[in-house]
Design an enzyme around this catalytic site. Structure first.
Site, PDB file in Angstrom:
ATOM      1  N   ARG A  92     -79.386  22.396 -24.257  1.00 26.82           N
ATOM      2  CA  ARG A  92     -78.570  21.690 -24.937  1.00 26.82           C
ATOM      3  C   ARG A  92     -78.057  22.047 -26.540  1.00 26.82           C
ATOM      4  NH1 ARG A  92     -80.070  15.312 -27.086  1.00 26.82           N
ATOM      5  NH2 ARG A  92     -80.849  16.427 -28.497  1.00 26.82           N
ATOM      6  N   GLU A 116     -72.403   4.394 -30.995  1.00 31.12           N
ATOM      7  CA  GLU A 116     -74.251   4.829 -30.957  1.00 31.12           C
ATOM      8  C   GLU A 116     -74.463   4.828 -32.285  1.00 31.12           C
ATOM      9  OE1 GLU A 116     -75.152   9.621 -30.829  1.00 31.12           O
ATOM     10  OE2 GLU A 116     -73.649   9.947 -32.342  1.00 31.12           O
ATOM     11  N   LYS A 120     -74.894  19.350 -31.840  1.00 31.02           N
ATOM     12  CA  LYS A 120     -76.094  18.563 -32.875  1.00 31.02           C
ATOM     13  C   LYS A 120     -76.355  19.623 -34.354  1.00 31.02           C
ATOM     14  CE  LYS A 120     -81.091  16.205 -32.082  1.00 31.02           C
ATOM     15  NZ  LYS A 120     -80.547  15.227 -32.839  1.00 31.02           N
TER      16      LYS A 120
HETATM   17  C1  LIG Z   1     -76.713  10.484 -33.514  1.00 35.46           C
HETATM   18  C2  LIG Z   1     -77.777  10.851 -32.272  1.00 35.46           C
HETATM   19  N1  LIG Z   1     -77.786   9.758 -31.176  1.00 35.46           N
HETATM   20  C3  LIG Z   1     -77.870   9.664 -30.435  1.00 35.46           C
HETATM   21  C4  LIG Z   1     -80.174  10.481 -30.575  1.00 35.46           C
HETATM   22  C5  LIG Z   1     -80.667  10.615 -29.250  1.00 35.46           C
HETATM   23  O1  LIG Z   1     -80.905  11.875 -28.928  1.00 35.46           O
HETATM   24  P1  LIG Z   1     -82.237  12.641 -28.307  1.00 35.46           P
HETATM   25  O2  LIG Z   1     -82.210  11.127 -27.165  1.00 35.46           O
HETATM   26  O3  LIG Z   1     -81.917  13.715 -27.715  1.00 35.46           O
HETATM   27  O4  LIG Z   1     -83.326  12.207 -29.451  1.00 35.46           O
HETATM   28  C6  LIG Z   1     -79.992  10.783 -31.430  1.00 35.46           C
HETATM   29  C7  LIG Z   1     -81.419  12.184 -32.011  1.00 35.46           C
HETATM   30  O5  LIG Z   1     -80.898  12.950 -32.614  1.00 35.46           O
HETATM   31  C8  LIG Z   1     -79.094  11.088 -32.728  1.00 35.46           C
HETATM   32  O6  LIG Z   1     -79.352  12.380 -34.003  1.00 35.46           O
END
Ligand SMILES: Cc1ncc(COP(=O)(O)O)c(C=O)c1O
Length: 294
Positions: free
Chosen positions: A52, A184, A151
């Site tokens: 990712r 989300e 990210k």
């Molecule tokens: C905006 C956002 N959504 C969802 C997640 C969950 O993602 P992950 O399961 O990869 O930590 C995160 C975690 O960093 C996030 O910052």
């Protein structure tokens, strides 16, 4: 032992771990990162996190000066150096030092920073009793403006949502898109359970493709709970049997209230509980071993 932070091949104490004020990650949030867990001496789902990260970097045309094997080795070294058995790793890849203008092509080489530390978890009571969410006015970024699948080190959209939730006494914010669809939370993905079926918003609405989200989809599918990735609104949350959030730091956390309205029976439900158990078992299986003695 004091924290040892990796920067570009060397380790520094907390006080000495510094990057330039001309790095564009500092000036513009122009960089990418990952948050990764360590469980029982193993780095959980490391490959997926690194993939990712590389996709995020590719999307913003950032060249990371290390390949996936070198990143893996550096993360292992950072965990060992800090003797972390259960903890959290923050991996940051910066754009590097440039001019005061935006131009990323004037930043010749980015930095790689790895902080391997212990993790401060949500209080256990949230896992036992669930947490309350509030819908916030700040909408999730439109994918056409900034795709949430990168990210990036620019989290202002999420931070505004977090502030709005905090201002009304909540620890997590529900974020919608411009059409009122649920996207989300500020730092977690969201799922709902209705009549034995599980729903989560599709990433094309502007949600991060969470690593934990993907694990839950895998576990639920194995447990004969089909997971649909399709748009839904607050109506579906208000009328759901169960709701839960997923994230690397939060793992799986039940939600029992949205906007002061109870969800289902107002307490964590059986599907959420069984997924929490299955997830905790998984965390001991899918790890990249850090210590030779296991
Ligand atoms: C905006 C956002 N959504 C969802 C997640 C969950 O993602 P992950 O399961 O990869 O930590 C995160 C975690 O960093 C996030 O910052």
């Amino acid at each position: 032992m004091s924290l040892q932070i990796y920067i570009d091949g060397n380790f520094y104490s907390r006080e000495d771990a510094k990057i330039s004020v001309f790095d564009h990650t500092f000036l513009y949030g122009d960089g990418v990162f990952e948050g990764v867990r360590v469980y029982e001496g193993c780095i959980f789902r490391l490959q997926q996190h690194l993939e990712r990260l590389l996709d995020s970097a590719r999307y913003i045309m950032l060249e990371i000066p290390m390949d996936i094997h070198e990143l893996t080795a550096a993360m292992v070294e950072a965990v060992r150096k800090n003797d972390i058995r259960n903890g959290y790793i923050r991996l940051v890849c910066t754009r590097g030092v440039g001019t005061l203008g935006l131009a990323p092509w004037l930043c010749p080489k980015g930095s790689v920073i790895i902080i391997a530390d212990s993790i401060k978890l949500y209080p256990e009571e949230y896992y036992e009793n669930g947490l309350a969410l509030i819908t916030v006015p700040t909408q999730r970024n439109r994918v056409e403006a900034l795709n949430a699948r990168v990210k990036s080190c620019n989290y202002l959209n999420n931070i505004l949502a977090k502030i709005e939730a905090h201002n009304s006494g909540h620890i997590e914010a529900l974020m919608l898109d411009q059409n009122g669809y649920v996207v989300e939370c500020s730092g977690d993905n969201i799922f709902l359970v209705k009549k034995g079926e599980i729903l989560t918003p599709p990433t094309y609405l502007g949600a991060l493709e969470g690593i934990t989200r993907n694990i839950v989809i895998e576990l639920a599918t194995k447990g004969n709970f089909p997971v649909k990735q399709e748009p839904f609104t607050r109506f579906d949350i208000f009328t759901a049997d169960e709701v839960f959030l997923t994230g690397t730091a939060a793992e799986i956390i039940p939600v029992i209230e949205l906007d002061k309205r109870p969800i289902g029976e107002g307490k964590p439900g059986p599907v959420t509980r069984s997924l929490i158990t299955a997830f905790r078992e998984r965390t001991l299986i899918d790890g990249h071993q850090v210590y030779p003695d296991g």
